[in-house]
Write a protein that holds these residues in place. Structure first.
Motif, PDB file in Angstrom:
ATOM      1  N   ARG A 113       1.011  -1.305  -0.061  1.00  0.00           N
ATOM      2  CA  ARG A 113       0.010  -0.037  -0.039  1.00  0.00           C
ATOM      3  C   ARG A 113       0.789   1.394   0.143  1.00  0.00           C
ATOM      4  O   ARG A 113       0.575   2.142  -0.626  1.00  0.00           O
ATOM      5  CB  ARG A 113      -0.741   0.129   1.217  1.00  0.00           C
ATOM      6  CG  ARG A 113      -1.776   1.144   1.251  1.00  0.00           C
ATOM      7  CD  ARG A 113      -2.882   1.037   2.346  1.00  0.00           C
ATOM      8  NE  ARG A 113      -3.621   2.235   2.527  1.00  0.00           N
ATOM      9  CZ  ARG A 113      -4.810   2.142   3.565  1.00  0.00           C
ATOM     10  NH1 ARG A 113      -4.710   1.296   4.483  1.00  0.00           N
ATOM     11  NH2 ARG A 113      -5.612   3.078   3.545  1.00  0.00           N
ATOM     12  N   ALA A 114       2.113   1.067   0.828  1.00  0.00           N
ATOM     13  CA  ALA A 114       2.729   2.417   0.828  1.00  0.00           C
ATOM     14  C   ALA A 114       3.710   2.768  -0.574  1.00  0.00           C
ATOM     15  O   ALA A 114       3.887   3.815  -1.034  1.00  0.00           O
ATOM     16  CB  ALA A 114       3.788   2.347   2.003  1.00  0.00           C
ATOM     17  N   VAL A 115       3.838   1.428  -1.107  1.00  0.00           N
ATOM     18  CA  VAL A 115       4.606   1.501  -2.493  1.00  0.00           C
ATOM     19  C   VAL A 115       3.591   2.421  -3.400  1.00  0.00           C
ATOM     20  O   VAL A 115       3.789   3.121  -4.199  1.00  0.00           O
ATOM     21  CB  VAL A 115       5.221   0.243  -2.993  1.00  0.00           C
ATOM     22  CG1 VAL A 115       5.563   0.432  -4.403  1.00  0.00           C
ATOM     23  CG2 VAL A 115       6.059  -0.280  -2.017  1.00  0.00           C
ATOM     24  N   ALA A 116       2.329   1.730  -3.568  1.00  0.00           N
ATOM     25  CA  ALA A 116       1.496   2.154  -4.544  1.00  0.00           C
ATOM     26  C   ALA A 116       0.933   3.827  -4.125  1.00  0.00           C
ATOM     27  O   ALA A 116       0.658   4.554  -4.999  1.00  0.00           O
ATOM     28  CB  ALA A 116       0.020   1.322  -4.267  1.00  0.00           C
ATOM     29  N   GLY A 117       1.118   3.965  -2.799  1.00  0.00           N
ATOM     30  CA  GLY A 117       0.743   5.555  -2.583  1.00  0.00           C
ATOM     31  C   GLY A 117       2.022   6.363  -3.021  1.00  0.00           C
ATOM     32  O   GLY A 117       1.623   7.563  -3.277  1.00  0.00           O
ATOM     33  N   ALA A 118       3.387   5.705  -2.933  1.00  0.00           N
ATOM     34  CA  ALA A 118       4.189   6.713  -3.483  1.00  0.00           C
ATOM     35  C   ALA A 118       4.295   6.882  -4.861  1.00  0.00           C
ATOM     36  O   ALA A 118       4.470   8.151  -5.555  1.00  0.00           O
ATOM     37  CB  ALA A 118       5.579   6.048  -3.060  1.00  0.00           C
ATOM     38  N   GLY A 119       3.584   5.865  -5.636  1.00  0.00           N
ATOM     39  CA  GLY A 119       3.499   6.073  -7.152  1.00  0.00           C
ATOM     40  C   GLY A 119       2.296   6.838  -7.415  1.00  0.00           C
ATOM     41  O   GLY A 119       2.403   7.803  -8.467  1.00  0.00           O
ATOM     42  N   LEU A 120       1.415   6.919  -6.699  1.00  0.00           N
ATOM     43  CA  LEU A 120       0.297   7.850  -6.657  1.00  0.00           C
ATOM     44  C   LEU A 120       0.716   9.339  -6.511  1.00  0.00           C
ATOM     45  O   LEU A 120       0.315  10.377  -7.137  1.00  0.00           O
ATOM     46  CB  LEU A 120      -1.171   7.641  -5.781  1.00  0.00           C
ATOM     47  CG  LEU A 120      -2.330   8.418  -5.896  1.00  0.00           C
ATOM     48  CD1 LEU A 120      -2.917   8.518  -7.343  1.00  0.00           C
ATOM     49  CD2 LEU A 120      -3.303   7.895  -5.120  1.00  0.00           C
ATOM     50  N   ALA A 121       1.357   9.531  -5.357  1.00  0.00           N
ATOM     51  CA  ALA A 121       1.964  10.705  -5.009  1.00  0.00           C
ATOM     52  C   ALA A 121       2.803  11.207  -6.188  1.00  0.00           C
ATOM     53  O   ALA A 121       2.860  12.547  -6.415  1.00  0.00           O
ATOM     54  CB  ALA A 121       2.703  10.802  -3.757  1.00  0.00           C
ATOM     55  N   ALA A 122       3.620  10.449  -6.817  1.00  0.00           N
ATOM     56  CA  ALA A 122       4.335  10.920  -8.004  1.00  0.00           C
ATOM     57  C   ALA A 122       3.395  11.539  -8.918  1.00  0.00           C
ATOM     58  O   ALA A 122       3.836  12.611  -9.664  1.00  0.00           O
ATOM     59  CB  ALA A 122       5.282   9.907  -8.476  1.00  0.00           C
TER      60      ALA A 122
END
Length: 315
Positions: free
Chosen positions: A141-150
């Motif tokens: 979930r954190a990895v996906a959140g980082a991609g979404l933040a980018a």
């Protein structure tokens, strides 16, 4: 009188001119550009295929690397095919909407890539400084959140640049002395006050990039402090080897980006040299990033060989 083909308040098309003063060399310039572009496609394609095929690489570090490869492919593919069409077929015409779209994706990708590089630095900081909490902190979930933040940071930062340009009148020549639509090159063609557009185009991306660099530097400081406390020289060497790969990628991204941005706004570099360097910026990092990680990271190198020499096997 009807408006001329070279001017309009709301132009239908612009004309990309390529490299000023070197038009007679466009065909020759296209050869290294095409080779570098094909190399970038191949290198990033191999990296993405390897990460997708190998379950052992479905970890945050390699997922961020896959995001970086996707960003690199977007960056070079947004700019290079149109440049090659210009060099080979003199197809320099580009609609106003397509020009704004190309400009958006070029700058959007750069902003998103900066966030991905920050996420990669934070990933290494957590892995080295707090290894027992790595799985909890760097969850899927954190990895996906980082991609979404980018994606969101790039979108929200660059969209105002497009909107500011969209509202400007263009009553002068529509010839862009470049191989692709760049923010400042387009703003200079407007026949109105462009200070808001120019300062926004420099200010907010610059502030965002500096903030990312400061956070990356803080991550490196934590990592180096943790490495100094490791009793094993082998463990320190392995961690430093991984960090060296990341540092190479950072330099490939930030140094040319800062140079291109500052020269475009304040520099006195000859136009032909500036445009050649700007094109290398969209070609060299996409080509070299996967090579740096593929050559310097043994796990990636071994899995690439495994996937493409023994395609029927899986871990």
């Amino acid at each position: 009188m009807p408006p001329s083909n070279e001017s309009s308040l709301t132009p239908d098309t612009f004309i990309l001119m390529g490299v000023p003063g070197m038009e007679h060399l466009h065909v020759w310039i296209s050869i290294p550009f095409c080779c570098l572009y094909l190399g970038a496609l191949l290198a990033n394609g191999v990296l993405l295929a390897t990460i997708w095929a190998e379950h052992s690489l479905h970890q945050p570090m390699y997922q961020f690397l896959a995001m970086l490869a996707l960003a690199d492919l977007t960056l070079c593919t947004t700019a290079v095919p149109k440049a090659l069409a210009l060099f080979w077929f003199r197809a320099g015409n580009i609609s106003f909407g397509a020009c704004l779209t190309q400009m958006f994706f070029l700058h959007f990708t750069c902003m998103a890539e900066s966030v991905i590089l920050l996420a990669m630095a934070l990933d290494r900081a957590v892995a080295i400084c707090w290894p027992l909490r790595y799985g909890a902190v760097l969850s899927p979930r954190a990895v996906a959140g980082a991609g979404l933040a980018a994606v969101l940071r790039g979108f929200c930062t660059i969209l105002p640049c497009v909107l500011l340009l969209r509202r400007l009148p263009f009553c002068g020549p529509r010839r862009i002395p470049h191989t692709y639509c760049e923010h400042m090159a387009l703003a200079r063609l407007a026949c109105a006050d462009t200070r808001a557009s120019r300062w926004y185009g420099l200010g907010l991306p610059f502030v965002a990039g500096v903030l990312d660099l400061l956070l990356i530097a803080a991550s490196y400081a934590l990592i180096l402090r943790a490495l100094a406390r490791l009793p094993s020289r082998a463990a320190r060497g392995k961690a430093l080897h991984t960090l060296a790969s990341h540092l190479c990628v950072l330099l490939l991204f930030y140094v040319p980006a800062a140079f291109a941005a500052l020269v475009q706004r304040f520099g006195r570099v000859p136009p032909d040299l500036h445009i050649l360097l700007a094109n290398l910026y969209v070609l060299l990092p996409p080509l070299l990033n996967p090579i740096v990680y593929g050559v310097r990271t043994q796990q990636v190198r071994d899995r690439v060989l495994k996937v493409f020499t023994c395609p029927g096997s899986r871990l």
